[in-house]
Write a protein that holds these residues in place. Sequence first.
Motif, PDB file in Angstrom:
ATOM      1  N   THR A   8       0.848  -1.196   0.000  1.00  0.00           N
ATOM      2  CA  THR A   8       0.000   0.000   0.000  1.00  0.00           C
ATOM      3  C   THR A   8       0.877   1.237   0.000  1.00  0.00           C
ATOM      4  O   THR A   8       2.038   1.188   0.397  1.00  0.00           O
ATOM      5  CB  THR A   8      -0.925   0.078   1.236  1.00  0.00           C
ATOM      6  OG1 THR A   8      -0.146   0.489   2.368  1.00  0.00           O
ATOM      7  CG2 THR A   8      -1.586  -1.246   1.554  1.00  0.00           C
ATOM      8  N   SER A  10       0.472   5.881   0.232  1.00  0.00           N
ATOM      9  CA  SER A  10      -0.336   7.098   0.208  1.00  0.00           C
ATOM     10  C   SER A  10       0.385   8.130  -0.633  1.00  0.00           C
ATOM     11  O   SER A  10       1.482   8.554  -0.292  1.00  0.00           O
ATOM     12  CB  SER A  10      -0.548   7.625   1.630  1.00  0.00           C
ATOM     13  OG  SER A  10      -1.253   8.839   1.588  1.00  0.00           O
ATOM     14  N   HIS A  18      -5.838   5.083   4.674  1.00  0.00           N
ATOM     15  CA  HIS A  18      -5.078   4.095   5.451  1.00  0.00           C
ATOM     16  C   HIS A  18      -5.684   3.920   6.843  1.00  0.00           C
ATOM     17  O   HIS A  18      -5.757   2.818   7.370  1.00  0.00           O
ATOM     18  CB  HIS A  18      -3.598   4.496   5.554  1.00  0.00           C
ATOM     19  CG  HIS A  18      -2.762   3.983   4.410  1.00  0.00           C
ATOM     20  ND1 HIS A  18      -2.742   4.596   3.181  1.00  0.00           N
ATOM     21  CD2 HIS A  18      -1.957   2.892   4.304  1.00  0.00           C
ATOM     22  CE1 HIS A  18      -1.950   3.921   2.364  1.00  0.00           C
ATOM     23  NE2 HIS A  18      -1.456   2.876   3.018  1.00  0.00           N
ATOM     24  N   SER A  40       4.772  -0.909   2.467  1.00  0.00           N
ATOM     25  CA  SER A  40       3.557  -0.279   2.973  1.00  0.00           C
ATOM     26  C   SER A  40       3.876   0.528   4.223  1.00  0.00           C
ATOM     27  O   SER A  40       4.762   0.171   4.994  1.00  0.00           O
ATOM     28  CB  SER A  40       2.523  -1.356   3.336  1.00  0.00           C
ATOM     29  OG  SER A  40       1.474  -0.772   4.087  1.00  0.00           O
ATOM     30  N   VAL A  42       2.078   0.514   6.652  1.00  0.00           N
ATOM     31  CA  VAL A  42       1.549  -0.288   7.753  1.00  0.00           C
ATOM     32  C   VAL A  42       2.674  -1.021   8.477  1.00  0.00           C
ATOM     33  O   VAL A  42       2.708  -1.091   9.703  1.00  0.00           O
ATOM     34  CB  VAL A  42       0.486  -1.286   7.233  1.00  0.00           C
ATOM     35  CG1 VAL A  42       0.040  -2.226   8.343  1.00  0.00           C
ATOM     36  CG2 VAL A  42      -0.705  -0.526   6.669  1.00  0.00           C
ATOM     37  N   GLU A  58      -3.641   4.995  -2.173  1.00  0.00           N
ATOM     38  CA  GLU A  58      -4.418   6.125  -1.654  1.00  0.00           C
ATOM     39  C   GLU A  58      -3.841   7.397  -2.279  1.00  0.00           C
ATOM     40  O   GLU A  58      -2.631   7.535  -2.383  1.00  0.00           O
ATOM     41  CB  GLU A  58      -4.280   6.198  -0.129  1.00  0.00           C
ATOM     42  CG  GLU A  58      -4.725   7.550   0.436  1.00  0.00           C
ATOM     43  CD  GLU A  58      -4.456   7.709   1.933  1.00  0.00           C
ATOM     44  OE1 GLU A  58      -4.320   6.706   2.648  1.00  0.00           O
ATOM     45  OE2 GLU A  58      -4.369   8.864   2.366  1.00  0.00           O
TER      46      GLU A  58
END
Lengths: 182, 603
Positions: A8, A10, A18, A40, A42, A58
């Motif tokens: 992922t 942003s 997120h 990511s 995360v 995102e």
Amino acid sequence: MEKKIIATTSLAGCFGCHMSILDIDERILDLIELVEFNKSPVDDIKTFTKPVDIGIIEGGCCNSENVEVLRSFRKNCKILISLGECAIMGGLPALRNGIPIEECLNEAYLNGPTVGLNTEHIMPCDDELPMLLDKVYPCHEIVKIDYYLPGCPPRADLIWDALVALLTGSELDLPYEVVKFD
Amino acid sequence: MKDRIFEIISKYNGDSYRLMDILHDIQAVAGYIDHATIALLADKLPLSAAQIEETVSFYHFYSDKPLAKFNIYLNDSVTANMNGRKEVLAAFEAACGIKQGQVTSDGTLGLFPTSCIGMNDQEPAAIINDKVFTRLTPFRVKQIVNGLKHGLSLDDLVVEECGDGKNALPEINSMVCNNIRRKGALLNHDYKLFSVINDILPNTSSDEIIDIVSESNIRGRGGAGFPTGLKWKFGSRAKGEHRYIICNADEGEPGTFKDRVLLTEYPEMVFEGMVTAGYAVGADMGLLYLRYEYKYLLSYLNGVLESMRKNNYLGKNISGIEDFDFDIRIQLGAGAYICGEESALIESLEGKRGEPRDKPPFPVEKGYMNLPTVVNNVETLATVVKIIKNGADWFNKLGNKDSVGTKVLSISGDCRFPGIYEVEWGLKIGDVLDMCGADNVQAIQVGGPSGALIGEKDFHRELSYSDLPTGGSMIVFNKNRNLLTEVVLNFMNFFIEESCGTCSTCRNMPYVLREKLLKVINGRGVKQDIEDMTSWARLLNVSRCGLGQTAANPIVSSIKNFRPLYEALLNHEVEYDSGFNLETSVLESCKVVGRQPIFHHNA
Ligand SMILES: Cc1cc2nc3c(=O)[nH]c(=O)nc-3n(C[C@H](O)[C@H](O)[C@H](O)COP(=O)(O)O)c2cc1C
Ligand code: SF4
């Protein structure tokens, strides 16, 4: 079932999408049974270390770095998902589209009410900085996007249902209440 | 100037709900509405400066910068462009010595584009300081600009030709033409004005009136087609200290101009319809929301109201009916298509930005001032008068099963006889085309940009609420037209310009779709783009109002009915082509900040 790999990022977003991923709450424990996160925020892995199955984006693209990151996602991910308003349509940052870029920069660095400390009237121009694009682009105007999950931010349930549908190959149901604007 | 502004405020009793009028008056004397003026207003009205600025910035015809002495608003509708707008614009630019969007350095002349002004049957047209100039040619443009430069008044310049019918009355004095080409049950001059007020209302209860309207099965003529009788019933049952009747004369859907003609030739019937609605619903106040583009009709319409007051068709105990008090005020808009949407219209009537409200509650429950309000189209109200006069059965015999009665069509585009045609519902499109003298037809846009673009294979279809609904706009395109560049692109520009911006879907998706359309037009489109446009358009369904919900229709319906036009432009060799170029897209910002672009090609 072999774990699918997810990445992922942003781009020109606010991290709200997120946050909405995290809003799947304790289901995140189920999620990590199904998937492994690669690059990511995360897990804070900064570069791709293996081929990825699903890339979640995102935010749209407002500068050259966004474009480079997005292109690298396209290269390294089998499936790309635009997550949320900004990725799909440019969102709030795209409000600058239509205003000449010079006017935007002047307002941000020279004329705006909060630029008092910039007494030397410097415009950020270091080579290390990303270059601004002429407008904010939705992701699909830069690379091919496979799926779109609408919302601002998309609800956690929607993200969860979509991931489960994608991972298990089932149909995704998008009832009106989930995507209704207000 | 300060004193003038105070005078204007007190003229409206400091009523912040009359902000539209206050701003119109200030704009008229000062030429524009700047921050200082807004601060002054905020001081005197129970509104914040931000609230006032919201309203000022929303509408096309208010300006926060000084405009010119003569402001030329040149219509940018599809038909204007089909009838030589490009040459007319070039002539204006040459004669004025400025580009579109500018004001001459001496402040005499300004030249601006504007969305459809309701003159589709007499394009290209422009509004110059509230006066409408139709059928412009480069020659005429030179004459007008020279005249203005040499001190002639707009009236001097208009009188060279006058429009037909009441357009020639001194109160209107306009070169606009009605072009009424076919009359039917509504437009026939077989009605003795005010006989409903004189003879029927005094002997009929309000519930009986609502019953007649319900039994007539008339549905709204403004586009949405809601059953009028039911709307009145809801309005009459809703609780509230006052009730309101609103006549929607915003007529902004590109290609319709029938309400303009009704207001020019049949204003008494429209007002009588409002009085009838007021009687049925139990309202004491009527408001007619007149689009700014029709301001040239304002004093004439106010004159009609004045004479109705003199004859007790308005006022107290109308027609001797005890306690039936009703009056009508005309509210001028300020240039915003979205104000045709009933709840946006109500916001605008209250002096605010024309942003649609979230529904429910619907206006019949909470409308103007949050009180029960019935909003009807001009044509609906005029038609109701004839229904009350002739009876529900008479009306049910007209039209077809699904859609009873007649519809006044505004036909324009590539046909020999553009203008107003009243027809019975159920008429086939092919007959519409024959009727208006259209040959070599490629397509017809039914119901304006928010309606459908249809081609030959659908010419057997019928005008009706269930098959092809229309608020009246019909635009014909012949085989020489490029539907994508001349029509679809223009319509998309219109929606992008007119979105109120509340919903992110409606603010952005039409823009995204237009980019895709341009990509196809510019030869960079791939098959996937067509699929994307159709599937993404569905997202617009979640928008708050009809504008957003239909904003993709130009693209969706042209893909559906004219797909080969798109396919011919596609690049079939590649699967994906974004059309994006990083190198060129950073040039501008690098130039502004003063750096050389650097690219990491290994990314
Ligand atoms: C974007 C938009 C624009 C509209 N413009 C008009 C208009 O110009 N005139 C009109 O009568 N109705 C217009 N309508 C429909 C009104 O919301 C409303 O349905 C209508 O005035 C009700 O009157 P009727 O039932 O007599 O048709 C518009 C609706 C939308 C969504
Ligand atoms: S759909 Fe468009 S015009 Fe309607 S409320 Fe939303 S943003 Fe405004």
